[in-house]
Design a protein around this motif. Structure first.
Motif, PDB file in Angstrom:
ATOM      1  N   ASN B 134     -21.948  -6.372  29.762  1.00  0.00           N
ATOM      2  CA  ASN B 134     -22.889  -6.436  28.640  1.00  0.00           C
ATOM      3  C   ASN B 134     -23.101  -5.114  27.927  1.00  0.00           C
ATOM      4  OD1 ASN B 134     -23.113  -8.934  29.762  1.00  0.00           O
ATOM      5  ND2 ASN B 134     -25.353  -8.929  29.970  1.00  0.00           N
ATOM      6  N   TYR B 135     -22.894  -3.997  28.652  1.00  0.00           N
ATOM      7  CA  TYR B 135     -23.223  -2.699  28.058  1.00  0.00           C
ATOM      8  C   TYR B 135     -22.046  -1.741  28.012  1.00  0.00           C
ATOM      9  CZ  TYR B 135     -27.968  -4.404  28.760  1.00  0.00           C
ATOM     10  OH  TYR B 135     -29.119  -5.162  28.731  1.00  0.00           O
ATOM     11  N   GLY B 136     -20.911  -2.139  28.582  1.00  0.00           N
ATOM     12  CA  GLY B 136     -19.744  -1.251  28.558  1.00  0.00           C
ATOM     13  C   GLY B 136     -19.926  -0.013  29.408  1.00  0.00           C
ATOM     14  N   ILE B 137     -20.766  -0.110  30.463  1.00  0.00           N
ATOM     15  CA  ILE B 137     -21.036   1.046  31.315  1.00  0.00           C
ATOM     16  C   ILE B 137     -20.432   0.795  32.689  1.00  0.00           C
ATOM     17  CG2 ILE B 137     -22.853   2.356  32.497  1.00  0.00           C
ATOM     18  CD1 ILE B 137     -24.666   1.773  30.080  1.00  0.00           C
ATOM     19  N   SER B 138     -19.605   1.728  33.153  1.00  0.00           N
ATOM     20  CA  SER B 138     -18.986   1.572  34.475  1.00  0.00           C
ATOM     21  C   SER B 138     -18.586   2.943  35.002  1.00  0.00           C
ATOM     22  CB  SER B 138     -17.764   0.654  34.372  1.00  0.00           C
ATOM     23  OG  SER B 138     -16.778   1.258  33.542  1.00  0.00           O
ATOM     24  N   GLY B 139     -18.037   2.930  36.225  1.00  0.00           N
ATOM     25  CA  GLY B 139     -17.560   4.189  36.792  1.00  0.00           C
ATOM     26  C   GLY B 139     -18.196   4.470  38.132  1.00  0.00           C
ATOM     27  N   SER B 140     -17.570   5.411  38.848  1.00  0.00           N
ATOM     28  CA  SER B 140     -18.052   5.728  40.197  1.00  0.00           C
ATOM     29  C   SER B 140     -19.401   6.446  40.165  1.00  0.00           C
ATOM     30  CB  SER B 140     -17.014   6.582  40.931  1.00  0.00           C
ATOM     31  OG  SER B 140     -16.769   7.771  40.202  1.00  0.00           O
ATOM     32  N   ALA B 141     -19.793   6.945  39.007  1.00  0.00           N
ATOM     33  CA  ALA B 141     -21.079   7.648  38.915  1.00  0.00           C
ATOM     34  C   ALA B 141     -22.261   6.694  38.744  1.00  0.00           C
ATOM     35  CB  ALA B 141     -21.059   8.628  37.745  1.00  0.00           C
ATOM     36  N   VAL B 142     -21.951   5.401  38.591  1.00  0.00           N
ATOM     37  CA  VAL B 142     -23.007   4.414  38.324  1.00  0.00           C
ATOM     38  C   VAL B 142     -23.545   3.837  39.625  1.00  0.00           C
ATOM     39  CG1 VAL B 142     -23.536   2.181  37.266  1.00  0.00           C
ATOM     40  CG2 VAL B 142     -22.021   3.794  36.097  1.00  0.00           C
ATOM     41  N   LEU B 143     -24.850   3.982  39.822  1.00  0.00           N
ATOM     42  CA  LEU B 143     -25.511   3.385  40.995  1.00  0.00           C
ATOM     43  C   LEU B 143     -26.622   2.478  40.472  1.00  0.00           C
ATOM     44  CD1 LEU B 143     -26.338   6.145  43.647  1.00  0.00           C
ATOM     45  CD2 LEU B 143     -24.804   4.203  43.910  1.00  0.00           C
ATOM     46  N   PRO B 144     -26.380   1.173  40.437  1.00  0.00           N
ATOM     47  CA  PRO B 144     -27.427   0.291  39.899  1.00  0.00           C
ATOM     48  C   PRO B 144     -28.751   0.470  40.639  1.00  0.00           C
ATOM     49  CG  PRO B 144     -25.395  -0.918  40.228  1.00  0.00           C
ATOM     50  CD  PRO B 144     -25.199   0.419  40.865  1.00  0.00           C
ATOM     51  N   ASN B 145     -29.839   0.298  39.914  1.00  0.00           N
ATOM     52  CA  ASN B 145     -31.165   0.360  40.521  1.00  0.00           C
ATOM     53  C   ASN B 145     -31.613  -1.064  40.810  1.00  0.00           C
ATOM     54  OD1 ASN B 145     -33.780   0.789  41.276  1.00  0.00           O
ATOM     55  ND2 ASN B 145     -34.467   1.683  39.354  1.00  0.00           N
ATOM     56  N   LYS B 148     -34.861  -2.809  39.484  1.00  0.00           N
ATOM     57  CA  LYS B 148     -35.068  -3.239  38.097  1.00  0.00           C
ATOM     58  C   LYS B 148     -34.827  -4.742  37.944  1.00  0.00           C
ATOM     59  CE  LYS B 148     -35.874  -0.899  34.957  1.00  0.00           C
ATOM     60  NZ  LYS B 148     -37.181  -0.459  34.431  1.00  0.00           N
TER      61      LYS B 148
END
Lengths: 221, 174
Positions: B134-145, B148
């Motif tokens: 949905n947002y085009g955000i990815s990568g190993s730096a991403v840690l979902p919260n 939320k």
């Protein structure tokens, strides 16, 4: 001010009032770094407006760290639909200080919770790829963001021109800030954009700045 | 000019004729005992007292107040029990003071932690997918919260309530 094809800077230039520099990474998804104080968000709005943009055009706000002079202004962007991220260690600090945040700002810590946390690694946002470096010292969850495609390094309050971030605030550490600065020295950077003050432009100026810090500042930290 | 009295003088004056009934005195004594026990427990949890010293202080309080420390101490231990915190210290105390078999409690903690981890992992995976699609955000730096996710808090509360229920049940055997 346009720095590179994708990067725009909204430098804070007042000598009498504190706020931070704000940066925009343009692209299919627009990223704003460090919106600054809430009561001076007009500074960022003007900068965006000069590019034909408004708050609703920002997809993601990243804070290099959670100090109010960098993070206070996140809320209007979130209301306009932007996602928000910072390092998970910064969230731990916020939670530890939640009673003071509530007393001082009238805001519950939970309201500051980001949609996702950052950790060291790669971050793809639309057509932009960033590298996230965890660089504690000024605060436990400070990060620097590197845009390799345009050789731009956003340092927050880690490094300034002829200076570095203070380490006497909660979670700060002199040893850690020095280690964090040394970690970044090998990066191929043409523009070093910090949280306050002027930018450093060109490899030579950036290298000279690292030398200056090493020679004249590190021994006092 | 009238005499200036201290706050203590005023309080003493106003309470001069007040007396406590026998029941009120006993209730106050029990409360004081309970508060002291809680204080010893907190010092033990904070690492200020060793297990041996905590046990010694509990015994001293028992003798000083001439009250059975076990029911109140058990209540305080279970009130302080956090399956994500320093619960091993509390288990040690239960084993020492109550000669308790804490296997059942340990199993309850492990089950809670496993369920919690699985639930949060599932939520994180979903969040990661949403961020990318949905947002085009990815990568190993991403840690979902995971917090939320609007359903997470309710799920965590249900899990916590279930754990507390099992904990009290195990506590009843001690």
């Amino acid at each position: 001010m346009q720095i590179t094809p994708s990067v725009h800077a909204f430098f804070w230039e007042s000598m009498t009032e504190n706020n931070c520099n704000t940066y925009l990474i343009d692209g299919k998804k627009k990223i704003l770094i460090d919106p600054g104080h809430l009561h001076r968000i007009d500074h960022v709005e003007r900068g965006l407006s000069s590019l034909g943009l408004g708050m609703g055009d920002i997809h993601l706000v990243i804070c290099t760290h959670a100090h109010p002079d960098h993070m206070e202004g996140v809320s209007p962007f979130r209301k306009a639909g932007a996602l928000f991220a910072f390092h998970e260690k910064e969230w731990e600090l916020i939670q530890a200080m939640s009673q003071y945040i509530e007393a001082g700002y009238g805001v519950k810590a939970d309201a500051l919770a980001p949609e996702f946390f950052l950790t060291e690694g790669t971050l793809a946002v639309g057509d932009q790829k960033l590298e996230v470096f965890h660089t504690p010292g000024h605060s436990p969850g400070s990060v620097c963001l590197y845009l390799p495609s345009e050789k731009v390094l956003f340092t927050g309050d880690l490094i300034f021109k002829e200076g570095l971030g203070r380490t006497d605030l909660p979670g700060g550490s002199g040893d850690e800030i020095k280690e964090s600065i040394r970690k970044l020295q090998g990066l191929d950077v043409e523009f070093l954009l910090s949280g306050h003050g002027e930018m450093l432009a060109g490899k030579e100026e950036i290298r000279a700045n690292y030398d200056f810090l090493d020679r004249y500042v590190f021994s006092y930290v | 000019m009238s005499e200036i009295k201290s706050t203590l003088d005023l309080v003493m004056e106003k309470t001069r004729h007040m007396t406590l009934s026998g029941e009120e005195k006993e209730a106050r004594r029990r409360k004081e005992f309970s508060d002291h026990l809680r204080g010893v427990l907190q010092k033990y949890m904070d690492g200020i007292l060793s297990l041996e010293d905590a046990e010694k202080e509990i015994l001293e309080l028992k003798n000083q107040f001439d009250l059975d420390e076990k029911p109140l101490l058990k209540e305080h231990i279970f009130d302080a029990f956090d399956p994500e915190g320093d619960y091993p210290l509390l288990l040690e105390l239960l084993r020492r003071v109550f000669a308790a078999d804490t296997t059942g409690i340990e199993q309850a903690v492990q089950a809670y932690r496993k369920s919690r981890e699985e639930m949060l992992h599932g939520v994180s995976q979903n969040a990661r997918r949403t961020l990318k699609e949905n947002y085009g955000i990815s990568g190993s730096a991403v840690l979902p919260n995971p917090l939320k996710d609007p359903t997470v808090n309710a799920s965590l509360e249900t899990l916590s309530a279930s754990f507390q229920s099992r904990l009290r049940k195990e506590g009843g055997r001690i």
